[in-house]
Scaffold this active site. Sequence first.
Site, PDB file in Angstrom:
ATOM      1  N   ASP A  67     -70.042  42.364  36.077  1.00 54.31           N
ATOM      2  CA  ASP A  67     -71.478  42.251  35.837  1.00 54.31           C
ATOM      3  C   ASP A  67     -72.145  41.050  36.501  1.00 54.31           C
ATOM      4  O   ASP A  67     -73.106  41.206  37.240  1.00 54.31           O
ATOM      5  CB  ASP A  67     -71.737  42.235  34.330  1.00 54.31           C
ATOM      6  CG  ASP A  67     -73.199  42.451  33.985  1.00 54.31           C
ATOM      7  OD1 ASP A  67     -73.923  43.003  34.827  1.00 54.31           O
ATOM      8  OD2 ASP A  67     -73.628  42.060  32.894  1.00 54.31           O
ATOM      9  N   CYS A  84     -78.291  64.918  37.960  1.00 50.30           N
ATOM     10  CA  CYS A  84     -79.489  64.768  37.137  1.00 50.30           C
ATOM     11  C   CYS A  84     -80.409  65.972  37.292  1.00 50.30           C
ATOM     12  O   CYS A  84     -81.194  66.275  36.383  1.00 50.30           O
ATOM     13  CB  CYS A  84     -80.240  63.493  37.523  1.00 50.30           C
ATOM     14  SG  CYS A  84     -79.386  61.965  37.089  1.00 50.30           S
ATOM     15  N   CYS A 125     -84.157  67.019  35.716  1.00 55.27           N
ATOM     16  CA  CYS A 125     -84.400  66.292  34.462  1.00 55.27           C
ATOM     17  C   CYS A 125     -85.130  64.978  34.731  1.00 55.27           C
ATOM     18  O   CYS A 125     -84.760  64.220  35.633  1.00 55.27           O
ATOM     19  CB  CYS A 125     -83.078  66.020  33.746  1.00 55.27           C
ATOM     20  SG  CYS A 125     -83.264  65.103  32.197  1.00 55.27           S
ATOM     21  N   CYS A 144     -89.598  56.008  29.391  1.00 55.33           N
ATOM     22  CA  CYS A 144     -89.712  54.560  29.579  1.00 55.33           C
ATOM     23  C   CYS A 144     -91.081  54.080  29.076  1.00 55.33           C
ATOM     24  O   CYS A 144     -92.112  54.541  29.560  1.00 55.33           O
ATOM     25  CB  CYS A 144     -89.534  54.192  31.043  1.00 55.33           C
ATOM     26  SG  CYS A 144     -89.604  52.406  31.351  1.00 55.33           S
ATOM     27  N   CYS A 194     -80.945  60.648  27.554  1.00 56.95           N
ATOM     28  CA  CYS A 194     -80.186  61.308  28.622  1.00 56.95           C
ATOM     29  C   CYS A 194     -79.279  62.398  28.060  1.00 56.95           C
ATOM     30  O   CYS A 194     -78.462  62.139  27.170  1.00 56.95           O
ATOM     31  CB  CYS A 194     -79.348  60.275  29.373  1.00 56.95           C
ATOM     32  SG  CYS A 194     -78.317  60.991  30.690  1.00 56.95           S
TER      33      CYS A 194
END
Length: 320
Positions: A134, A189, A192, A199, A250
């Site tokens: 990360d 995806c 979709c 958001c 999702c």
Amino acid sequence: MFLSNSTDIKTQIKKFALAQGFSKVGFSPCNPVAEELERIKLWFSDGFAGPLDYLSPERFFGHYNMFPNAKTAFAVFLPYARPNAIPGKAFGSLKLSRYLWGPDYHRIVKSRLFTILEFLKKIVPGTEGCICVDSSPIMERQLATQAGLGWQGKNTLLIAGKQGSWGFLGILLLDIELEPDLPFEGNRCGTCMRCVDACPTGALKPFRLDCRRCLTTWNIERENNSEKEIHLAISNTGWVAGCDICQEVCPWNSNPEWGDPNIWGGVSELHTKPATDLQITSSRWRKITEGTALRRIRHRHWISNIDIALNYGNSDQNGD
């Protein structure tokens, strides 16, 4: 040149890594994909990095400077989803991203990758590696896609097929050349748009995130945002540390791979107490967040987030 017994070495490493709790693993070359380089440059030129001044196009492919001898990247996916871990479920509580609920994932993933590296050194003596989780300046999602773990979804996160996107990525850079796995081609995806539509600040466009408008930028990474839209979204949604909305909606997360219980952590008052009880002292904050990724949020920032969540909507409606 790949090692002569590359296939056998890969099989042993993968088997060992899966035994460490990773649910998906794969090997990738370290060379960046040309189209990815152009996409990143465009993302920066459009100003989407916003206030995250520690980011730069050069840093995104920093493994060349960080570990110049890198020839192979070993990508891993560690699921962290758990049943009944629902932010805001407790009466009066606010919302903290699920990845923040347990011990600091950096330590967990790094420790397990170190164990894998030590195992590899026994198989191929003299091997050197660099562990990235990360905070390292590399493109984990792109390397993971090249390693066949999944695809980068419209929410910009890696979606590991039916395992969903609730997972930590880690990369082990190696100075030996192992045959790469087949990359994941395309994405699933389809048409979709649930993550984009959900958001609360319009930070998401398909496959692109505008950090200037993302709640996580302001409730974790940076303080004192003056945009009313950001404050109102925090107040309306209750997200005071991170934001999981684009993952919650999702379809690929409808039946995720449940994570390792050892990384879930115990019950915390941050998830169970009413928000009004979380305006705590700095010493209490340090004690509660010890050993967790929440330490990234300073106490004064936490108090500010709580104040926005509790009061901004009311003051805005009153015209204050």
